[in-house]
Design a protein around this motif. Structure first.
Motif, PDB file in Angstrom:
ATOM      1  N   VAL A  34       0.833  -1.206   0.000  1.00 48.16           N
ATOM      2  CA  VAL A  34       0.000   0.000   0.000  1.00 48.16           C
ATOM      3  C   VAL A  34       0.868   1.256   0.000  1.00 48.16           C
ATOM      4  O   VAL A  34       0.581   2.229  -0.706  1.00 48.16           O
ATOM      5  N   ASN A  35       1.953   1.251   0.770  1.00 45.78           N
ATOM      6  CA  ASN A  35       2.810   2.430   0.896  1.00 45.78           C
ATOM      7  C   ASN A  35       4.273   2.011   0.770  1.00 45.78           C
ATOM      8  O   ASN A  35       4.994   1.915   1.758  1.00 45.78           O
ATOM      9  N   PRO A  36       4.741   1.737  -0.443  1.00 41.41           N
ATOM     10  CA  PRO A  36       6.095   1.210  -0.626  1.00 41.41           C
ATOM     11  C   PRO A  36       7.202   2.167  -0.212  1.00 41.41           C
ATOM     12  O   PRO A  36       8.334   1.716   0.017  1.00 41.41           O
ATOM     13  N   ASP A  37       6.916   3.462  -0.095  1.00 38.90           N
ATOM     14  CA  ASP A  37       7.938   4.395   0.400  1.00 38.90           C
ATOM     15  C   ASP A  37       8.269   4.159   1.868  1.00 38.90           C
ATOM     16  O   ASP A  37       9.324   4.594   2.347  1.00 38.90           O
ATOM     17  N   HIS A  38       7.354   3.501   2.573  1.00 43.97           N
ATOM     18  CA  HIS A  38       7.563   3.220   3.991  1.00 43.97           C
ATOM     19  C   HIS A  38       7.316   1.732   4.261  1.00 43.97           C
ATOM     20  O   HIS A  38       6.308   1.370   4.883  1.00 43.97           O
ATOM     21  N   PRO A  39       8.210   0.882   3.786  1.00 43.30           N
ATOM     22  CA  PRO A  39       8.029  -0.561   3.987  1.00 43.30           C
ATOM     23  C   PRO A  39       8.113  -0.926   5.462  1.00 43.30           C
ATOM     24  O   PRO A  39       8.722  -0.198   6.268  1.00 43.30           O
ATOM     25  N   ILE A  40       7.517  -2.043   5.797  1.00 42.46           N
ATOM     26  CA  ILE A  40       7.549  -2.512   7.183  1.00 42.46           C
ATOM     27  C   ILE A  40       7.663  -4.035   7.184  1.00 42.46           C
ATOM     28  O   ILE A  40       7.046  -4.706   6.357  1.00 42.46           O
ATOM     29  N   THR A  41       8.475  -4.559   8.075  1.00 42.94           N
ATOM     30  CA  THR A  41       8.612  -6.004   8.220  1.00 42.94           C
ATOM     31  C   THR A  41       7.690  -6.494   9.326  1.00 42.94           C
ATOM     32  O   THR A  41       7.178  -5.706  10.135  1.00 42.94           O
ATOM     33  N   ALA A  42       7.496  -7.794   9.364  1.00 36.69           N
ATOM     34  CA  ALA A  42       6.682  -8.378  10.430  1.00 36.69           C
ATOM     35  C   ALA A  42       7.286  -8.076  11.790  1.00 36.69           C
ATOM     36  O   ALA A  42       6.564  -7.780  12.754  1.00 36.69           O
ATOM     37  N   GLU A  43       8.619  -8.124  11.884  1.00 37.62           N
ATOM     38  CA  GLU A  43       9.274  -7.837  13.158  1.00 37.62           C
ATOM     39  C   GLU A  43       8.997  -6.413  13.611  1.00 37.62           C
ATOM     40  O   GLU A  43       8.696  -6.160  14.791  1.00 37.62           O
ATOM     41  N   SER A  44       9.087  -5.467  12.692  1.00 41.45           N
ATOM     42  CA  SER A  44       8.822  -4.071  13.055  1.00 41.45           C
ATOM     43  C   SER A  44       7.368  -3.871  13.455  1.00 41.45           C
ATOM     44  O   SER A  44       7.069  -3.129  14.403  1.00 41.45           O
ATOM     45  N   LEU A  45       6.450  -4.511  12.738  1.00 40.54           N
ATOM     46  CA  LEU A  45       5.041  -4.416  13.101  1.00 40.54           C
ATOM     47  C   LEU A  45       4.817  -4.960  14.503  1.00 40.54           C
ATOM     48  O   LEU A  45       4.121  -4.340  15.324  1.00 40.54           O
ATOM     49  N   GLU A  46       5.402  -6.096  14.804  1.00 42.93           N
ATOM     50  CA  GLU A  46       5.254  -6.689  16.133  1.00 42.93           C
ATOM     51  C   GLU A  46       5.817  -5.774  17.214  1.00 42.93           C
ATOM     52  O   GLU A  46       5.219  -5.633  18.297  1.00 42.93           O
ATOM     53  N   ASN A  47       6.935  -5.144  16.939  1.00 39.37           N
ATOM     54  CA  ASN A  47       7.527  -4.252  17.937  1.00 39.37           C
ATOM     55  C   ASN A  47       6.711  -2.982  18.127  1.00 39.37           C
ATOM     56  O   ASN A  47       6.604  -2.472  19.241  1.00 39.37           O
ATOM     57  N   GLU A  48       6.133  -2.462  17.040  1.00 37.10           N
ATOM     58  CA  GLU A  48       5.247  -1.300  17.176  1.00 37.10           C
ATOM     59  C   GLU A  48       4.044  -1.637  18.052  1.00 37.10           C
ATOM     60  O   GLU A  48       3.662  -0.851  18.936  1.00 37.10           O
ATOM     61  N   LEU A  49       3.451  -2.789  17.793  1.00 39.78           N
ATOM     62  CA  LEU A  49       2.287  -3.196  18.577  1.00 39.78           C
ATOM     63  C   LEU A  49       2.667  -3.429  20.037  1.00 39.78           C
ATOM     64  O   LEU A  49       1.905  -3.073  20.951  1.00 39.78           O
ATOM     65  N   LYS A  50       3.817  -4.012  20.256  1.00 41.28           N
ATOM     66  CA  LYS A  50       4.287  -4.252  21.623  1.00 41.28           C
ATOM     67  C   LYS A  50       4.475  -2.934  22.369  1.00 41.28           C
ATOM     68  O   LYS A  50       4.063  -2.787  23.526  1.00 41.28           O
ATOM     69  N   PHE A  51       5.089  -1.944  21.700  1.00 43.75           N
ATOM     70  CA  PHE A  51       5.287  -0.640  22.328  1.00 43.75           C
ATOM     71  C   PHE A  51       3.948  -0.007  22.691  1.00 43.75           C
ATOM     72  O   PHE A  51       3.776   0.539  23.790  1.00 43.75           O
ATOM     73  N   LEU A  52       2.975  -0.097  21.789  1.00 48.34           N
ATOM     74  CA  LEU A  52       1.661   0.483  22.066  1.00 48.34           C
ATOM     75  C   LEU A  52       0.965  -0.247  23.211  1.00 48.34           C
ATOM     76  O   LEU A  52       0.403   0.389  24.113  1.00 48.34           O
ATOM     77  N   ARG A  53       1.014  -1.576  23.193  1.00 49.76           N
ATOM     78  CA  ARG A  53       0.344  -2.339  24.250  1.00 49.76           C
ATOM     79  C   ARG A  53       0.947  -2.050  25.621  1.00 49.76           C
ATOM     80  O   ARG A  53       0.227  -2.073  26.628  1.00 49.76           O
ATOM     81  N   GLU A  54       2.244  -1.787  25.674  1.00 52.72           N
ATOM     82  CA  GLU A  54       2.911  -1.578  26.950  1.00 52.72           C
ATOM     83  C   GLU A  54       2.967  -0.118  27.374  1.00 52.72           C
ATOM     84  O   GLU A  54       3.573   0.221  28.394  1.00 52.72           O
ATOM     85  N   SER A  55       2.328   0.770  26.609  1.00 53.51           N
ATOM     86  CA  SER A  55       2.343   2.189  26.941  1.00 53.51           C
ATOM     87  C   SER A  55       1.673   2.445  28.295  1.00 53.51           C
ATOM     88  O   SER A  55       0.736   1.757  28.699  1.00 53.51           O
ATOM     89  N   SER A  56       2.143   3.472  28.962  1.00 50.43           N
ATOM     90  CA  SER A  56       1.618   3.821  30.277  1.00 50.43           C
ATOM     91  C   SER A  56       0.164   4.271  30.235  1.00 50.43           C
ATOM     92  O   SER A  56      -0.524   4.238  31.257  1.00 50.43           O
ATOM     93  N   VAL A  57      -0.336   4.703  29.062  1.00 50.26           N
ATOM     94  CA  VAL A  57      -1.725   5.171  28.978  1.00 50.26           C
ATOM     95  C   VAL A  57      -2.694   4.051  28.593  1.00 50.26           C
ATOM     96  O   VAL A  57      -3.898   4.278  28.517  1.00 50.26           O
TER      97      VAL A  57
END
Length: 335
Positions: A34-57
């Motif tokens: 969808v957005n080839p200028d900003h590719p993302i790997t499965a590992e990066s997606l997992e880490n983004e989700l992990k950071f969001l899930r563990e956020s203080s808010v």
């Protein structure tokens, strides 16, 4: 993935379901298409989700897929960003694989999103599309979104950058020295280095133009952020006093596009040290370091209203690409 004739896709055979960890690779591949200028790997997606899930808010996260014959053809995410959190503010990311547009998948996913948001009582929703994506822009406008802000991807070709021409600007004001975060951490220890970094990061970040007011990223949040695989402590440059107080910073992050490219995170200066060339001097240190690593492209994002940073980047030779248009529907400030 290749497209099929329209009559080969039976809408009744399309399944819309919530994403599971087993879907991360397929979703990452979809988002990259969808957005080839900003590719993302499965590992990066997992880490983004992990950071969001563990956020203080404790932000809300919800992800659904449109699947047909085992293929992920589209996806939608509803989430709350910790950095501009409000319990009634949400962000939408919806994409359909380019080979499967025009089959009604976006409309199907949007209906699922609307039902989910209505159940949660959402009052504000943001979404975005590049100005060069007219179909996506019309899709959002048809659903009540209006343009709110614009952001540029700015790209610097390091292969043509004349470092020698900037020698005078590499020098910091008297009383400051430039160090990498890795070096500061080695000197002070991780906890004290993160504390010093957080103090400067929080003050600089508070004045960056954004689509909603900034909310605090705690020391714990930043510590988790710094532990992400894309973090690059050797490429984070700081201006520090003799007492090791951090007064300015610029961050370089690894990119899923490959080792030839780095992304600039936050560049900023504490208020008492602004307009003295500190941010420029640090950026030049970062560019020099990046070139030594064999990097050929530096990407950064700036709001079109952030004139000081856009002017600095333009001086350095960054060139804007098509604007990302941020749209909004509703507002938590409305009665």
């Amino acid at each position: 993935m290749t497209s099929e004739p329209l009559n080969r896709l039976d809408p009744a055979a399309v399944t819309v379901r919530e994403m599971t960890p087993a879907d991360h690779a397929a979703v990452a591949a979809l988002l990259t298409a969808v957005n080839p200028d900003h590719p993302i790997t499965a590992e990066s997606l997992e880490n983004e989700l992990k950071f969001l899930r563990e956020s203080s808010v404790n932000p809300h996260l919800w992800h659904v897929l449109a699947e047909w014959q085992g293929q992920v053809l589209g996806a939608a995410s509803v989430l709350q960003f910790p950095g501009q959190y409000h319990p009634d503010r949400y962000s939408l990311d919806l994409g359909v694989h380019p080979d499967w547009r025009g089959h009604g998948l976006g409309t199907r996913l949007a209906a699922e999103v609307e039902a989910h948001l209505q159940a949660r009582g959402a009052r504000e929703l943001s979404a975005g599309a590049y100005e060069t994506w007219p179909v996506s822009v019309r899709f959002l406008e048809a659903r009540g979104f209006t343009e709110h802000m614009r952001f540029f991807d700015n790209v610097l070709d390091l292969g043509t950058f004349d470092m020698a021409a900037w020698e005078a600007e590499r020098h910091l004001p008297e009383g400051l020295r430039a160090v990498s975060f890795a070096a500061l951490q080695e000197k002070l220890g991780r906890e004290e280095a993160m504390r010093a970094f957080h103090d400067a990061f929080a003050e600089a970040r508070a004045d960056v133009p954004r689509t909603a007011p900034a909310t605090e990223l705690t020391l714990e949040d930043l510590t988790k952020r710094a532990a992400e695989p894309s973090a690059c402590p050797e490429g984070v440059f700081l201006a520090v006093t003799d007492a090791d107080e951090v007064v300015a910073l610029t961050e370089l992050w690894r990119s899923d596009a490959g080792p030839h490219r780095l992304e600039i995170g936050l560049t900023g200066t504490r208020r008492a040290w602004r307009r003295q060339g500190v941010a420029l001097a640090l950026k030049l240190r970062g560019l020099e370091w990046a070139r030594e690593q064999g990097v050929t492209e530096i990407w950064t994002g700036n709001a079109t209203t952030n004139r000081p940073m856009l002017a600095l980047n333009e001086r350095l030779g960054f060139r804007p690409r098509p604007a990302w248009v941020s749209f909004r529907r509703g507002s938590v400030d409305e009665g």
